[in-house]
Design a protein around this motif. Structure first.
Motif, PDB file in Angstrom:
ATOM      1  N   GLU A 121      25.910  31.952  -3.359  1.00  0.00           N
ATOM      2  CA  GLU A 121      26.056  31.803  -4.804  1.00  0.00           C
ATOM      3  C   GLU A 121      27.223  32.663  -5.266  1.00  0.00           C
ATOM      4  OE1 GLU A 121      22.574  32.753  -7.025  1.00  0.00           O
ATOM      5  OE2 GLU A 121      21.266  31.362  -5.950  1.00  0.00           O
ATOM      6  N   ASP A 122      28.178  32.037  -5.913  1.00  0.00           N
ATOM      7  CA  ASP A 122      29.320  32.764  -6.472  1.00  0.00           C
ATOM      8  C   ASP A 122      29.994  33.661  -5.441  1.00  0.00           C
ATOM      9  OD1 ASP A 122      28.930  31.654  -9.073  1.00  0.00           O
ATOM     10  OD2 ASP A 122      27.279  33.070  -9.363  1.00  0.00           O
ATOM     11  N   GLY A 123      30.100  33.163  -4.218  1.00  0.00           N
ATOM     12  CA  GLY A 123      30.797  33.883  -3.165  1.00  0.00           C
ATOM     13  C   GLY A 123      29.983  34.950  -2.459  1.00  0.00           C
ATOM     14  N   ARG A 124      28.707  35.150  -2.825  1.00  0.00           N
ATOM     15  CA  ARG A 124      27.843  36.132  -2.160  1.00  0.00           C
ATOM     16  C   ARG A 124      26.702  35.397  -1.456  1.00  0.00           C
ATOM     17  NH1 ARG A 124      28.985  41.399  -3.906  1.00  0.00           N
ATOM     18  NH2 ARG A 124      27.929  41.917  -1.939  1.00  0.00           N
ATOM     19  N   ILE A 125      26.134  36.017  -0.429  1.00  0.00           N
ATOM     20  CA  ILE A 125      25.056  35.409   0.350  1.00  0.00           C
ATOM     21  C   ILE A 125      23.741  36.100  -0.007  1.00  0.00           C
ATOM     22  CG2 ILE A 125      24.196  34.894   2.665  1.00  0.00           C
ATOM     23  CD1 ILE A 125      27.076  35.110   3.668  1.00  0.00           C
TER      24      ILE A 125
END
Length: 394
Positions: A30-34
């Motif tokens: 999500e939004d570049g984070r895991i």
């Protein structure tokens, strides 16, 4: 984890178990984070109440390991404060993250069996022989044997627990009579003892946003202040609450706390986005761009050493009734803050660098003399060093 993931993805069985296991190892982007997904798939609750709010990617794992060193300095080279004695047999680490606390504890007590549990498979493969990790949701029904643990520990279960009384009930059930539980956590309630942090500061606005969003997320940021009461309600004895001041940058005079503040400033400057992006999106309906714009002002104030802000860091431990005593009585109340050192005098000696390894079992099992007394006798005291050494550096 990478090898396991490759092996799973390369499997030709096509079973549902393979699919579930692969998704758990990969997490959700999500939004570049895991983010972790274990135990949450298919659950529909409002405002993401079935989810864990923090990431599980490499940047977050590095932050967790740095926090481990930070808390070692804050607690004066101790990994825990409960008087558990020198020969615990079975220990459980709830929400173990990278597993670094579990591994250090296993090294400290070679005869103990340490289990670290987390919903994210982020622990190393090479660990001491007396340490192992399990993938599980600590808010689900526990499958461990009742009355089996000598000590249950948790640290920084931020944005993770929706029902603390239920968790505490399971802890009580699974501790041996006479066993100890210890919770440690920083709260996102910004504090300042002087006028250096104005009412309209960005840090205070950030604190308000954290309070509002964590409440909506089902994980109020000030829950640690209620731990002691919940322990007492469940029937625990010798409930002890200690609250430390965790500086947000290197403003204190005391060299140890200056180091802690440097750790925390680094933690916040580079970790804030991961801490709040998902939280603010799901509760305040902010976009990632709005979060980053808001954090610009927060980071600016964090670097200002004339701002003497800090977080309260709670340590609460308690004993299940019965069994043989494993440690000493709770520590006495701290003395009143001392006057400032005289000119030319030296503060308490602090090593140039703090070792990464754990303290000896004998030292770790003795709480510092900076605590509040057992709950019920007087209110908690926000003291870890004399106030004179918490003053800003000239």
């Amino acid at each position: 984890v990478t090898d396991q993931r490759q092996a799973i993805e390369g499997s030709t069985t096509g079973s549902s178990l393979t699919s579930i296991t692969s998704s758990v190892l990969q997490g959700k982007v999500e939004d570049g984070r895991i983010y972790a997904v274990y135990g949450k798939e298919g659950t529909e609750l409002p405002l993401g109440r079935a989810e864990y709010g923090m990431p599980m990617d490499e940047a977050e794992l590095d932050r967790i390991d740095m926090a481990h060193a930070k808390y070692y300095a804050l607690l004066e080279k101790k990994r825990f404060l409960a008087p558990i004695g020198h020969s615990p047999q079975n220990v459980l680490d709830l929400g173990c993250g990278t597993g670094i606390w579990s591994i250090d504890f296993a090294d400290m007590f070679p005869s103990v069996d340490v289990i670290g549990v987390d919903i994210a498979p982020t622990q190393p493969e090479w660990v001491p022989p007396n340490c192992r990790f399990e993938l599980d949701d600590i808010e689900a029904r526990w499958t461990w044997k009742e009355n089996s643990f000598d000590y249950i520990f948790s640290r920084d279960l931020i944005l993770a627990v929706r029902d603390w009384p239920k968790l505490i009930d399971q802890i009580y059930t699974h501790l041996k009579p006479g066993g100890w539980v210890e919770f440690q956590c920083v709260t996102g309630v910004v504090k300042c003892d002087d006028a250096s942090l104005p009412p309209d500061s960005m840090l205070r606005e950030f604190s308000k946003a954290i309070d509002q969003s964590t409440t909506a997320f089902g994980t109020p940021v000030d829950d640690p202040a209620r731990w002691g009461g919940w322990f007492e309600e469940r029937g625990f004895e010798e409930v002890t609450e200690i609250v430390y001041k965790l500086p947000m940058n290197p403003w204190p005079k005391d060299q140890r706390l200056k180091l802690v503040g440097a750790f925390e400033m680094e933690n916040l400057l580079y970790g804030l986005s991961g801490m709040v992006t998902r939280l603010f999106a799901k509760t305040l309906n902010w976009t990632p761009e709005q979060v980053e714009v808001f954090l610009i002002g927060v980071r600016k104030e964090l670097k200002n050493r004339s701002v003497h802000a800090y977080w309260p860091f709670y340590v609460v431990y308690a004993r299940k009734p019965g069994g043989r005593p494993t440690g000493s009585a709770p520590p006495p109340a701290p003395a009143e803050p001392t006057a400032s050192p005289e000119a030319g005098s030296s503060p308490v000696p602090v090593p140039a660098s703090l070792p990464a390894g754990p303290a000896s079992p004998a030292a770790a099992s003795s709480p510092p003399d900076v605590s509040s007394p057992t709950r019920g006798s007087s209110p908690p005291v926000l003291e870890s060093v004399p106030e004179s050494r918490l003053e800003p550096t000239p």
